[in-house]
Write a protein that holds these residues in place. Structure first.
Motif, PDB file in Angstrom:
ATOM      1  N   SER A 147       0.833  -1.203   0.000  1.00  0.00           N
ATOM      2  CA  SER A 147       0.000   0.000   0.000  1.00  0.00           C
ATOM      3  C   SER A 147       0.871   1.258   0.000  1.00  0.00           C
ATOM      4  O   SER A 147       0.584   2.219  -0.715  1.00  0.00           O
ATOM      5  N   LEU A 148       1.926   1.242   0.795  1.00  0.00           N
ATOM      6  CA  LEU A 148       2.809   2.399   0.850  1.00  0.00           C
ATOM      7  C   LEU A 148       3.496   2.614  -0.496  1.00  0.00           C
ATOM      8  O   LEU A 148       3.654   3.760  -0.953  1.00  0.00           O
ATOM      9  N   ALA A 149       3.869   1.526  -1.155  1.00  0.00           N
ATOM     10  CA  ALA A 149       4.471   1.643  -2.487  1.00  0.00           C
ATOM     11  C   ALA A 149       3.483   2.286  -3.466  1.00  0.00           C
ATOM     12  O   ALA A 149       3.859   3.159  -4.260  1.00  0.00           O
ATOM     13  N   ARG A 150       2.233   1.882  -3.410  1.00  0.00           N
ATOM     14  CA  ARG A 150       1.206   2.443  -4.291  1.00  0.00           C
ATOM     15  C   ARG A 150       1.019   3.938  -4.010  1.00  0.00           C
ATOM     16  O   ARG A 150       0.834   4.745  -4.933  1.00  0.00           O
ATOM     17  N   ILE A 151       1.056   4.309  -2.734  1.00  0.00           N
ATOM     18  CA  ILE A 151       0.884   5.713  -2.348  1.00  0.00           C
ATOM     19  C   ILE A 151       2.077   6.538  -2.815  1.00  0.00           C
ATOM     20  O   ILE A 151       1.912   7.653  -3.335  1.00  0.00           O
ATOM     21  N   PHE A 152       3.291   6.014  -2.637  1.00  0.00           N
ATOM     22  CA  PHE A 152       4.479   6.706  -3.131  1.00  0.00           C
ATOM     23  C   PHE A 152       4.383   6.931  -4.642  1.00  0.00           C
ATOM     24  O   PHE A 152       4.709   8.008  -5.148  1.00  0.00           O
ATOM     25  N   GLU A 153       3.969   5.897  -5.358  1.00  0.00           N
ATOM     26  CA  GLU A 153       3.833   6.023  -6.814  1.00  0.00           C
ATOM     27  C   GLU A 153       2.777   7.056  -7.178  1.00  0.00           C
ATOM     28  O   GLU A 153       2.932   7.810  -8.151  1.00  0.00           O
ATOM     29  N   PHE A 154       1.697   7.128  -6.411  1.00  0.00           N
ATOM     30  CA  PHE A 154       0.640   8.112  -6.634  1.00  0.00           C
ATOM     31  C   PHE A 154       1.178   9.523  -6.417  1.00  0.00           C
ATOM     32  O   PHE A 154       0.640  10.483  -6.962  1.00  0.00           O
ATOM     33  N   GLU A 155       2.236   9.639  -5.613  1.00  0.00           N
ATOM     34  CA  GLU A 155       2.883  10.932  -5.384  1.00  0.00           C
ATOM     35  C   GLU A 155       4.111  11.119  -6.274  1.00  0.00           C
ATOM     36  O   GLU A 155       4.952  11.966  -6.006  1.00  0.00           O
ATOM     37  N   GLY A 156       4.191  10.331  -7.348  1.00  0.00           N
ATOM     38  CA  GLY A 156       5.194  10.569  -8.375  1.00  0.00           C
ATOM     39  C   GLY A 156       6.490   9.809  -8.248  1.00  0.00           C
ATOM     40  O   GLY A 156       7.376   9.957  -9.102  1.00  0.00           O
ATOM     41  N   ALA A 157       6.669   9.010  -7.205  1.00  0.00           N
ATOM     42  CA  ALA A 157       7.941   8.320  -6.985  1.00  0.00           C
ATOM     43  C   ALA A 157       8.131   7.168  -7.973  1.00  0.00           C
ATOM     44  O   ALA A 157       7.166   6.587  -8.489  1.00  0.00           O
ATOM     45  N   ASP A 158       9.391   6.856  -8.222  1.00  0.00           N
ATOM     46  CA  ASP A 158       9.764   5.675  -8.992  1.00  0.00           C
ATOM     47  C   ASP A 158      10.127   4.603  -7.982  1.00  0.00           C
ATOM     48  O   ASP A 158      11.245   4.556  -7.473  1.00  0.00           O
ATOM     49  N   VAL A 159       9.172   3.736  -7.646  1.00  0.00           N
ATOM     50  CA  VAL A 159       9.322   2.800  -6.533  1.00  0.00           C
ATOM     51  C   VAL A 159       9.798   1.430  -7.018  1.00  0.00           C
ATOM     52  O   VAL A 159       9.278   0.891  -7.990  1.00  0.00           O
ATOM     53  N   THR A 160      10.781   0.903  -6.311  1.00  0.00           N
ATOM     54  CA  THR A 160      11.205  -0.480  -6.511  1.00  0.00           C
ATOM     55  C   THR A 160      10.843  -1.264  -5.264  1.00  0.00           C
ATOM     56  O   THR A 160      11.334  -0.971  -4.164  1.00  0.00           O
ATOM     57  N   ARG A 161       9.968  -2.249  -5.432  1.00  0.00           N
ATOM     58  CA  ARG A 161       9.611  -3.134  -4.322  1.00  0.00           C
ATOM     59  C   ARG A 161      10.660  -4.238  -4.267  1.00  0.00           C
ATOM     60  O   ARG A 161      10.860  -4.946  -5.247  1.00  0.00           O
ATOM     61  N   GLU A 162      11.297  -4.373  -3.116  1.00  0.00           N
ATOM     62  CA  GLU A 162      12.416  -5.315  -3.017  1.00  0.00           C
ATOM     63  C   GLU A 162      12.219  -6.301  -1.866  1.00  0.00           C
ATOM     64  O   GLU A 162      11.768  -5.914  -0.780  1.00  0.00           O
ATOM     65  N   TYR A 163      12.574  -7.532  -2.147  1.00  0.00           N
ATOM     66  CA  TYR A 163      12.512  -8.610  -1.158  1.00  0.00           C
ATOM     67  C   TYR A 163      13.946  -9.100  -0.946  1.00  0.00           C
ATOM     68  O   TYR A 163      14.605  -9.530  -1.874  1.00  0.00           O
ATOM     69  N   TYR A 164      14.424  -9.019   0.288  1.00  0.00           N
ATOM     70  CA  TYR A 164      15.768  -9.477   0.627  1.00  0.00           C
ATOM     71  C   TYR A 164      15.696 -10.955   0.958  1.00  0.00           C
ATOM     72  O   TYR A 164      15.154 -11.350   1.994  1.00  0.00           O
ATOM     73  N   PHE A 165      16.224 -11.759   0.076  1.00  0.00           N
ATOM     74  CA  PHE A 165      16.122 -13.214   0.173  1.00  0.00           C
ATOM     75  C   PHE A 165      17.311 -13.731   0.979  1.00  0.00           C
ATOM     76  O   PHE A 165      18.433 -13.819   0.482  1.00  0.00           O
ATOM     77  N   ASN A 166      17.050 -14.049   2.243  1.00  0.00           N
ATOM     78  CA  ASN A 166      18.107 -14.462   3.161  1.00  0.00           C
ATOM     79  C   ASN A 166      18.438 -15.933   2.942  1.00  0.00           C
ATOM     80  O   ASN A 166      17.898 -16.813   3.602  1.00  0.00           O
ATOM     81  N   ASP A 167      19.340 -16.181   1.996  1.00  0.00           N
ATOM     82  CA  ASP A 167      19.716 -17.564   1.691  1.00  0.00           C
ATOM     83  C   ASP A 167      21.161 -17.849   2.115  1.00  0.00           C
ATOM     84  O   ASP A 167      21.868 -18.630   1.504  1.00  0.00           O
ATOM     85  N   HIS A 168      21.589 -17.164   3.174  1.00  0.00           N
ATOM     86  CA  HIS A 168      22.954 -17.340   3.660  1.00  0.00           C
ATOM     87  C   HIS A 168      22.927 -17.357   5.185  1.00  0.00           C
ATOM     88  O   HIS A 168      22.381 -16.457   5.805  1.00  0.00           O
ATOM     89  N   GLY A 169      23.484 -18.400   5.768  1.00  0.00           N
ATOM     90  CA  GLY A 169      23.563 -18.374   7.223  1.00  0.00           C
ATOM     91  C   GLY A 169      23.008 -19.615   7.899  1.00  0.00           C
ATOM     92  O   GLY A 169      22.562 -20.577   7.257  1.00  0.00           O
ATOM     93  N   ALA A 170      22.993 -19.556   9.229  1.00  0.00           N
ATOM     94  CA  ALA A 170      22.683 -20.720  10.053  1.00  0.00           C
ATOM     95  C   ALA A 170      21.256 -21.201   9.899  1.00  0.00           C
ATOM     96  O   ALA A 170      20.987 -22.406   9.983  1.00  0.00           O
ATOM     97  N   GLN A 171      20.307 -20.271   9.691  1.00  0.00           N
ATOM     98  CA  GLN A 171      18.912 -20.710   9.641  1.00  0.00           C
ATOM     99  C   GLN A 171      18.660 -21.593   8.413  1.00  0.00           C
ATOM    100  O   GLN A 171      17.806 -22.478   8.444  1.00  0.00           O
ATOM    101  N   ILE A 172      19.413 -21.365   7.339  1.00  0.00           N
ATOM    102  CA  ILE A 172      19.264 -22.208   6.150  1.00  0.00           C
ATOM    103  C   ILE A 172      19.836 -23.599   6.426  1.00  0.00           C
ATOM    104  O   ILE A 172      19.284 -24.617   5.981  1.00  0.00           O
ATOM    105  N   ASP A 173      20.920 -23.641   7.178  1.00  0.00           N
ATOM    106  CA  ASP A 173      21.475 -24.942   7.573  1.00  0.00           C
ATOM    107  C   ASP A 173      20.459 -25.732   8.399  1.00  0.00           C
ATOM    108  O   ASP A 173      20.263 -26.934   8.190  1.00  0.00           O
TER     109      ASP A 173
END
Length: 550
Positions: A147-173
């Protein structure tokens, strides 16, 4: 006349009053707000009280001077001074009513602003570990972030929605060991993950893997479950989010930071800036120089990267990709995380809370029969996105999660949000939108169209209230963007729905009996359709559908 136009006209008046007093003050804006009591007018401003002290004049006296000039503004019916120096302004019916036509003509663009015109914004949200389904806390970020991304875009922003894919570390083990143990029929590792989804993923790994897992070493088996299992789990997460109306432009893999040398480059950048030192065989970031409560280890004494090293590299990566503003949404357990990230930002020569912002969201509980549903990812009783959608649907789920400030804990009553009654806020708003279309269809059957428009005919008290609420939409959207508070749009939609339902009860768009069709009916149809458009715009910013029939 909309608020921006009125504010601009008043600014001219204020600037003249100030100049006539021989002052070199240069006011740049006139703030407007809606009076709580509509009998006090359509708009109010405290501009006289703000300027009185620097001008050395009584605020009421200054307000009277401004009011005198305001009365000459075309479309202003009255301007009166109240209290210690407030200025209350009432528009004439024609000036207020013209908004209805403008909204219909602007359509989906009504309310669109330029607060962030051309500004590249990186908005990172959800970023749940690929070790299990998205729990309800992550689902809140999915709804709020999108929703915030949509609102930013409505206010003229060039928004990139990003997902940080945590595929490194102990939890993956731990995830890989859990899958392997499930396949071998062994107990869940003490620090592993349990639940039906682990068994399901393990079975799919076996089905997808083309080779023979039985006759390879255990270490190789675990590596297969790691590679294939994480990919399958993350595929499920993406699919769940897509079905929830949330898609990302970038899925950034943490492994890339370590495999590409980005971590080493970020540390070297800080070393060049003189903020890296060595102690006890480890490499440290002197973050206390930039407001942190203690220095942070970036390379441990065993040569492994410290926790903050990935943050250093990831932030630098975003800045190198050209993002002036970077927002990260984190859970309530990350409050202590903010200080070190702001220290990092400052160390790189950037401005904390501008180039990097951290939004912290509070917990969410799903409540059924008055009791919260319990969740524990490792125990396998996690309350997931699918649980929410199954209980109340996508629209109600998204609206319920975005309707409250992220600073407040939310209890979602599944019984309430599953109702198709006005008690359910999303139903209340969607029903108002559907009603505008029902009125329009009914009007067409009677032969009422928008062939004429006379703004002065929108003079009923309920019409004045409704037009006032419609005029607020651009300001609400701008505020939601500035304050990072999409819940303001949801609450506004409910206010508009309430004003519309009241108007619907008082004013008719179609004639009764043998009553002829007049320009009153035609003009009211414009107003009806304007409400439908603004409700659709507001719901669209929340990622909620605007049904035409219910």
């Amino acid at each position: 006349m909309n608020p921006a136009e009125l504010s601009s006209a008043l600014l001219v008046v204020v600037q003249k009053v100030v100049a006539d007093r021989g002052s070199d003050l240069a006011p740049t804006d006139v703030p407007l707000e809606r009076p709580r009591n509509r009998e006090h007018g359509d708009w109010a401003t405290n501009i006289a009280m703000r300027l009185a002290k620097p001008l050395g004049v009584n605020p009421r006296e200054l307000a009277e001077e401004i009011a005198s000039g305001a009365r000459a503004i075309d479309g202003v019916a009255s301007a009166d001074v109240a209290g210690p120096g407030f200025l209350n302004i009432t528009l004439d019916a024609a000036a207020a009513g013209a908004l209805a036509k403008r909204i219909v003509e602007e359509g989906a663009d009504y309310g669109r602003g330029d607060l962030y015109a051309g500004v590249p914004i990186n908005l990172e949200f959800v970023s749940a570990n690929p070790t299990g389904p998205i729990h309800i806390g992550g689902v809140r970020w999915a709804a709020v972030g999108d929703s915030l991304a949509r609102i930013f875009e409505f206010e003229g922003a060039d928004v990139t929605r990003e997902y940080y894919f945590n595929d490194h570390g102990a939890q993956i083990d731990r995830f890989a060991r859990s899958l392997l143990a499930s396949w071998l029929g062994e107990p869940t590792p003490e620090d592993g993950y349990g639940g039906q989804y682990i068994s399901d993923i393990a079975a799919r790994v076996i089905a997808d893997y083309p080779g023979d897992l039985f006759h390879i070493p255990r270490e190789e088996q675990q590596e297969v479950f790691r590679a294939v299992g994480v990919e399958l789990m993350f595929g499920d997460i993406k699919a769940s989010l897509h079905d929830f109306g949330v898609d990302f432009d970038v899925y950034f893999h943490e492994n890339e930071l370590h495999d590409s040398g980005a971590v080493e480059r970020a540390i070297q950048r800080l070393r060049d800036l003189g903020t890296i030192y060595e102690k006890d065989g480890a490499v440290w970031f002197r973050s206390t120089d930039f407001g942190d409560d203690k220095d942070r280890v970036v390379i441990k004494s065993d040569g492994e990267a410290g926790y903050i090293s990935g943050d250093l590299a990831y932030y630098l990566n975003k800045r190198e990709r050209g993002f002036e503003r970077n927002l990260i949404m984190l859970g309530a357990d990350h409050h202590g995380y903010v200080q070190r990230l702001m220290a990092m930002t400052k160390a790189f020569g950037d401005e904390p809370y501008v180039n990097l912002e951290i939004l912290i969201g509070q917990l969410v509980n799903l409540v059924r029969d008055g009791e919260p549903m319990r969740m524990s990812k490792r125990a396998g009783t996690v309350v997931t996105l699918e649980d929410l959608v199954e209980a109340v649907g996508v629209d109600a789920g998204r609206y319920a999660l975005v309707r409250s400030s992220i600073d407040s804990q939310v209890d979602i009553d599944l019984e309430l949000w599953g109702k198709h009654t006005p008690d359910n806020p999303v139903f209340y708003v969607q029903y108002a939108h559907a009603r505008t279309h029902s009125v329009a269809r009914n009007a067409a059957e009677y032969g009422v169209d928008r062939s004429a428009f006379d703004a002065s005919l929108l003079s009923h008290e309920s019409e004045s209230v409704l037009l006032g609420v419609l005029a607020e939409f651009p300001r609400i959207v701008r505020q939601a963007a500035e304050l990072r508070e999409p819940h303001r749009v949801a609450r506004y939609a409910e206010e508009l729905a309430g004003a519309y339902h009241s108007w619907y009860s008082s004013c008719r768009v179609t004639p009764q009996g043998d009553e002829p069709i007049t320009d009153v009916h035609r003009t009211r149809l414009w107003l009806n359709d304007a409400v439908g458009q603004v409700l659709a715009n507001a719901l669209g910013l929340l990622g909620v559908t605007a049904p035409e029939r219910m």
